[in-house]
Design an enzyme around this catalytic site. Structure first.
Site, PDB file in Angstrom:
ATOM      1  N   HIS A  43      31.825 -39.855 153.904  1.00 17.46           N
ATOM      2  CA  HIS A  43      32.795 -39.108 152.781  1.00 17.46           C
ATOM      3  C   HIS A  43      33.381 -40.539 151.644  1.00 17.46           C
ATOM      4  O   HIS A  43      33.047 -41.447 152.219  1.00 17.46           O
ATOM      5  CB  HIS A  43      34.039 -39.150 153.538  1.00 17.46           C
ATOM      6  CG  HIS A  43      33.464 -37.976 154.693  1.00 17.46           C
ATOM      7  ND1 HIS A  43      34.054 -38.686 155.931  1.00 17.46           N
ATOM      8  CD2 HIS A  43      34.142 -36.624 154.363  1.00 17.46           C
ATOM      9  CE1 HIS A  43      33.735 -37.583 156.366  1.00 17.46           C
ATOM     10  NE2 HIS A  43      34.100 -36.552 156.151  1.00 17.46           N
TER      11      HIS A  43
ATOM     12  N   ASP B  32      36.016 -43.348 152.712  1.00 15.88           N
ATOM     13  CA  ASP B  32      35.086 -43.932 153.877  1.00 15.88           C
ATOM     14  C   ASP B  32      34.408 -45.603 153.576  1.00 15.88           C
ATOM     15  O   ASP B  32      34.712 -46.586 154.105  1.00 15.88           O
ATOM     16  CB  ASP B  32      33.927 -43.189 154.786  1.00 15.88           C
ATOM     17  CG  ASP B  32      33.959 -42.252 155.741  1.00 15.88           C
ATOM     18  OD1 ASP B  32      35.516 -42.077 156.202  1.00 15.88           O
ATOM     19  OD2 ASP B  32      33.323 -41.088 155.902  1.00 15.88           O
TER      20      ASP B  32
END
Length: 433
Positions: free
Chosen positions: A97, A100
């Protein structure tokens, strides 16, 4: 060095080395493809490099060596850890993501600049590495702004913010050569039906996906767009409940041709299905794009995201993948080591054992298919009769069928032979026959 292990290589089933592949041989050809092409195994950034081991009842237990005091130092160290991990395990892909990779800034513009810095470091590594991006996605569920949804938020500014995150991540995924892009609607659903304008939220969700398709085509991103079904958690009831629900939604809103599905094992069990069931529903509709490989605990009612080491389940899953002739993307390990498994090396053990479980599952699925296909053909063989063919070809009517059976005194159905099938399954798995 973050992982105190040697490079993991294939040594075969007779090896006594626990940190060696017994079944996963990337160059071995099975059913017309090399193993690496059947799988395209990926490490999930969020569970592997971001997780600190928190749960609803306790604080962090992981003191990963890549966690630094400065958030940018942490972001860059995680990239180092990613490529070291992939080098040592032979995992050739990763997924992430946007949040992340790096922390969120005060504004979206600032967040994008921070993200770009980390992406540049990944691109530098990629120049001298075989590691590739499987798919990217945007985190539209963690920040408080998404507490009431992203695409289905009652606030159009939240909708716009979510759309902007997806726009940026489509750009990044294309820039890194990703094979696909995943949308998961963790906050797209409801907690209280009476407070929900269901028709409006459905319209908003469809409009959001339409804009994703339009932007993907405009920038020339050739990867596959995918939706990941899940019935609940964190939302009480999610709109992407299961494969059938998502496919119906796509059909209804003329989006069917633009999306495939990313099927997760644990999400299937939360929806009351087996992993293989969801894979088959996607496959039969030509929509099996990628897999989030994990498993759940059937005694627990939440998404435990355990590593997939159950060979029965991997065999049944690979049966469906064989029937699909592979995947557009691959197998992403959306799985986390247990909270008490605090050593970085535990992450290596988890991935190696799971890759072996799927590799063995592939080999067993080939044998199982050879045994099961004749049983299926025998079970439905009576449709090869004249009346059976007329039914299948649409060349009969209710009147003709009524006249065909109205004077019959008995209609017998052949034995299902389920017990024989279960013997065959065990014979294949344990006997290797």
């Amino acid at each position: 060095m973050y992982f105190n292990v040697e490079k993991v290589v294939y040594e075969g089933p007779s090896s006594k080395n626990l940190l060696a592949y017994k079944f996963y041989n990337p160059e071995e050809e099975i059913a017309g493809k090399k193993m690496r092409d059947w799988f395209r195994f990926a490490v999930a950034y969020w569970h592997t490099f971001n997780s600190r081991g928190e749960d609803p009842f306790g604080s962090a237990t992981f003191e990963r060596p890549w966690f630094k005091k400065d958030p940018m130092d942490t972001a860059f160290a995680k990239v180092d850890a990613l490529f070291e991990f992939c080098e040592k395990t032979g995992v050739e892909y990763f997924t992430f993501h946007d949040r992340d990779l790096a922390h969120e800034g005060l504004t979206l513009r600032e967040s994008n600049k921070i993200l770009d810095k980390v992406v540049e470091k990944i691109k530098e590594y990629m120049k001298s590495s075989n590691v590739k991006l499987l798919w990217g996605t945007a985190n539209l569920f963690s920040h408080p702004r998404y507490a009431q949804g992203a695409a289905t938020s009652p606030n159009p500014l939240v909708f716009s913010y979510a759309a902007s995150q997806v726009k940026k991540m489509l750009d990044v995924t294309k820039e890194l050569g990703g094979l696909g892009y995943v949308l998961w609607g963790g906050r797209e659903g409801y907690d209280n039906l009476l407070l929900t304008d269901s028709a409006l939220e459905e319209k908003l969700f469809a409009r959001f996906l339409e804009m994703v398709v339009e932007y993907k085509e405009r920038i020339g991103f050739n990867g596959v767009l995918m939706i990941e079904p899940k019935p609940k958690e964190p939302t009480k009831h999610q709109y992407d409940f299961d494969a059938s629900t998502v496919l119906y939604f796509l059909k209804k809103h003329n989006l069917f041709e633009h999306f495939k599905l990313n099927i997760e094992a644990n999400h299937a069990t939360l929806a009351g299905h087996t992993f293989a069931h969801e894979l088959r529903v996607a496959r039969l509709n030509g929509k099996l794009g990628s897999i989030d490989a994990n498993r759940g605990d059937l005694l627990l009612g939440w998404d435990t995201d355990q590593f997939p080491t159950d060979v029965y389940e991997t065999t049944f899953a690979m049966y469906e993948v064989l029937e699909n002739n592979g995947l557009d993307c691959g197998f992403n390990f959306d799985a986390k080591v247990r909270r008490a498994s605090i050593d970085p090396e535990d992450i290596v053990y988890a991935h190696v054992s799971s890759m072996d479980a799927f590799a063995l599952g592939l080999k067993l699925a080939v044998k199982l298919r050879e045994k099961v296909k004749p049983m299926i053909e025998e079970r439905y063989s009576e449709y090869n009769s004249e009346i059976g063919m007329k039914i299948l070809e649409g060349k009969t009517t209710l009147d003709e069928l009524s006249s065909y059976v109205e004077d019959l005194t008995d209609v017998r159905v052949k034995s299902l032979k389920q017990e024989l099938l279960e013997m065959v399954i065990n014979d294949v798995i344990f006997g290797g026959r």
